[in-house]
Motif scaffolding. Structure first.
Motif, PDB file in Angstrom:
ATOM      1  N   ALA A   1      10.912  12.883  37.449  1.00 33.30           N
ATOM      2  CA  ALA A   1      12.184  13.605  37.408  1.00 33.30           C
ATOM      3  C   ALA A   1      12.168  14.738  36.390  1.00 33.30           C
ATOM      4  CB  ALA A   1      13.329  12.641  37.104  1.00 33.30           C
ATOM      5  N   GLU A   2      11.354  14.579  35.349  1.00 29.51           N
ATOM      6  CA  GLU A   2      11.232  15.619  34.316  1.00 29.51           C
ATOM      7  C   GLU A   2       9.847  15.565  33.710  1.00 29.51           C
ATOM      8  OE1 GLU A   2      13.952  15.484  31.041  1.00 29.51           O
ATOM      9  OE2 GLU A   2      15.692  15.122  32.330  1.00 29.51           O
ATOM     10  N   THR A   3       9.270  16.715  33.485  1.00 31.11           N
ATOM     11  CA  THR A   3       8.104  16.855  32.609  1.00 31.11           C
ATOM     12  C   THR A   3       7.969  18.331  32.256  1.00 31.11           C
ATOM     13  OG1 THR A   3       5.777  16.262  32.258  1.00 31.11           O
ATOM     14  CG2 THR A   3       6.357  17.176  34.429  1.00 31.11           C
ATOM     15  N   GLY A   4       7.520  18.610  31.053  1.00 32.65           N
ATOM     16  CA  GLY A   4       7.394  20.004  30.648  1.00 32.65           C
ATOM     17  C   GLY A   4       6.853  20.122  29.236  1.00 32.65           C
ATOM     18  N   TRP A   5       6.825  21.354  28.750  1.00 29.37           N
ATOM     19  CA  TRP A   5       6.297  21.625  27.405  1.00 29.37           C
ATOM     20  C   TRP A   5       7.046  22.817  26.828  1.00 29.37           C
ATOM     21  CZ3 TRP A   5       1.795  18.786  25.868  1.00 29.37           C
ATOM     22  CH2 TRP A   5       1.354  19.062  24.563  1.00 29.37           C
ATOM     23  N   PRO A   6       7.580  22.707  25.607  1.00 27.56           N
ATOM     24  CA  PRO A   6       8.334  23.824  25.030  1.00 27.56           C
ATOM     25  C   PRO A   6       7.413  24.967  24.590  1.00 27.56           C
ATOM     26  CG  PRO A   6       8.130  22.060  23.418  1.00 27.56           C
ATOM     27  CD  PRO A   6       7.518  21.541  24.691  1.00 27.56           C
ATOM     28  N   PHE A   7       7.923  26.203  24.695  1.00 23.64           N
ATOM     29  CA  PHE A   7       7.101  27.367  24.342  1.00 23.64           C
ATOM     30  C   PHE A   7       7.373  27.862  22.921  1.00 23.64           C
ATOM     31  CE2 PHE A   7      10.910  29.040  26.353  1.00 23.64           C
ATOM     32  CZ  PHE A   7      11.299  30.050  25.488  1.00 23.64           C
ATOM     33  N   LYS A   8       8.379  27.287  22.270  1.00 22.27           N
ATOM     34  CA  LYS A   8       8.620  27.590  20.855  1.00 22.27           C
ATOM     35  C   LYS A   8       9.445  26.462  20.265  1.00 22.27           C
ATOM     36  CE  LYS A   8      12.810  30.367  21.468  1.00 22.27           C
ATOM     37  NZ  LYS A   8      13.450  31.685  21.254  1.00 22.27           N
ATOM     38  N   GLY A   9       9.490  26.437  18.928  1.00 20.45           N
ATOM     39  CA  GLY A   9      10.261  25.398  18.255  1.00 20.45           C
ATOM     40  C   GLY A   9      10.510  25.780  16.812  1.00 20.45           C
ATOM     41  N   ASP A  10      11.026  24.839  16.042  1.00 21.38           N
ATOM     42  CA  ASP A  10      11.240  25.076  14.617  1.00 21.38           C
ATOM     43  C   ASP A  10       9.893  25.075  13.890  1.00 21.38           C
ATOM     44  OD1 ASP A  10      13.968  25.069  15.100  1.00 21.38           O
ATOM     45  OD2 ASP A  10      14.120  22.890  14.798  1.00 21.38           O
ATOM     46  N   ASP A  11       9.916  25.502  12.628  1.00 22.33           N
ATOM     47  CA  ASP A  11       8.676  25.601  11.850  1.00 22.33           C
ATOM     48  C   ASP A  11       7.955  24.256  11.741  1.00 22.33           C
ATOM     49  OD1 ASP A  11       9.088  28.276  11.472  1.00 22.33           O
ATOM     50  OD2 ASP A  11       9.966  28.068   9.467  1.00 22.33           O
ATOM     51  N   ASN A  12       8.726  23.167  11.719  1.00 20.66           N
ATOM     52  CA  ASN A  12       8.098  21.854  11.572  1.00 20.66           C
ATOM     53  C   ASN A  12       7.822  21.164  12.911  1.00 20.66           C
ATOM     54  OD1 ASN A  12      10.768  21.458  12.187  1.00 20.66           O
ATOM     55  ND2 ASN A  12      11.075  19.752  10.752  1.00 20.66           N
TER      56      ASN A  12
END
Length: 359
Positions: A265-276
């Protein structure tokens, strides 16, 4: 016998290959989240989706404007009830009937609704009242569909996190948390009786966050790596996605439900995030989504389910700028709100065609 010039024959063959691959990609879907205040109009999104080989869209809710916009596109639509609706759906068959009358009947079949998900993450919510009402809610929604003569056409399910598994490594030892006991068995019996899928959210990204070794990243991104051996089956797994999906299959099999279809139902990968945040980047997101799509297109399947690709809904169509939590939670979008790609992940029909013409 008419002999076509080479160039014409080549272009015709390329076109037919493109059509064949596009038509065979009904297993690739996308999540269309709406926790945002800057999304383009549904009509624009419908046109955007038609410029890709994405053939299914999952909504967390049942936004009527989106359902209407997708009418006559042929795109399969997954709609969902909120967790807060589950008590009402469970206790009142008329509420379930009203929900179907409002969210399905005015739009179907022009809008190709294929699945209704009753709640999201209920089993891992630690809300015992909600858990106990989940199955009756699903049954009442199913009965309402049956009464509308749609029981065999629109399926009913619920969506689980990977937290429903007690064990997932190695994949052959996959098992459900025994604390769910009879409730999980009853849900699976409902799925088997109604031909409904078991919907799960595997995220190799989260697996990598808890083990940030370079070899784990490569394993999660479908990149060259040494693989991981399942000591029980002697199968060497070359990517985390297959390992997670097969762990779910093993859990189903261990309870006697191996024939219940698995849907991601869901799968993915973020392309940016916070410094930590560990792992988010354009490079990693493009590698994960692009390689996953290539893996699904290959139809190789997983080691325990070879020769077919599970229906997989990528997360997500757009960023959701109002989501709480770390920055990565708001950065899974494959498209910007101006309808351009965040990065080329290989699902636009134009990029598909050009890839054929380069061969």
């Amino acid at each position: 016998m008419v002999v076509l010039p080479y160039t014409v024959a080549f272009l015709l063959l390329s076109f037919l290959q493109t059509v064949k691959i596009t038509n065979s990609q009904s297993f690739i879907g996308i999540n269309y989240g709406q926790v945002a205040d800057n999304l383009p109009p549904p009509s624009s999104t419908a046109k955007l989706l038609q410029s890709t080989s994405i053939q299914k869209v999952r909504l967390n809710g049942s936004d009527t404007a989106i359902i209407k916009a997708l009418a006559k596109t042929g795109i399969g639509i997954v709609i969902g009830t909120a967790n807060g609706d589950i008590p009402g759906l469970a206790s009142d068959p008329n509420f379930a009937k009203s929900w179907i009358n409002t969210n399905v009947l005015p739009f179907y079949p022009a809008s190709n609704i294929i699945l209704i998900t009753v709640g999201n993450g209920v089993m891992t919510s630690n809300d015992q009242n909600l858990m106990n009402r989940l199955l009756p809610a699903m049954q009442n929604v199913q009965n309402a569909l049956n009464d509308a003569s749609l029981g065999g056409k629109i399926k009913v399910s619920t969506v689980h996190s990977m937290g429903v598994l007690k064990q997932s490594e190695p994949p052959s030892s996959g098992s459900f948390d025994p604390s769910y006991g009879d409730l999980m068995k009853a849900l699976l019996e409902f799925s088997r009786a109604n031909g409904s899928p078991f919907a799960i959210n595997p995220y190799p990204y989260f697996a990598y966050r808890s083990d940030t070794r370079p070899e784990t990243l490569a394993f999660c991104l479908f990149q060259p790596n040494a693989g991981r051996m399942d000591g029980n089956t002697k199968i060497k797994y070359m990517n985390m996605f297959d390992a997670q999906v097969d762990a779910v299959y093993s859990a189903l099999n261990s309870m006697g439900f191996k024939n219940v279809e698995i849907v991601v139902a869901e799968t993915g990968w973020p392309f940016k995030g916070d410094d930590n945040d560990v792992g988010p980047s354009i490079e990693n997101a493009k590698a994960y989504n692009g390689n996953l799509i290539a893996h699904l297109r290959s139809m190789v399947g997983t080691p325990l389910m070879p020769g077919k690709s599970v229906d997989t809904y990528l997360f997500a169509l757009y960023d959701e700028d109002l989501k709480p939590g770390p920055g990565s939670e708001r950065s899974f979008g494959l498209f910007k709100t101006d309808l351009t790609m965040v990065y080329d992940f290989g699902l636009s029909t134009s990029s598909q065609e050009s890839s054929f013409l380069r061969k």
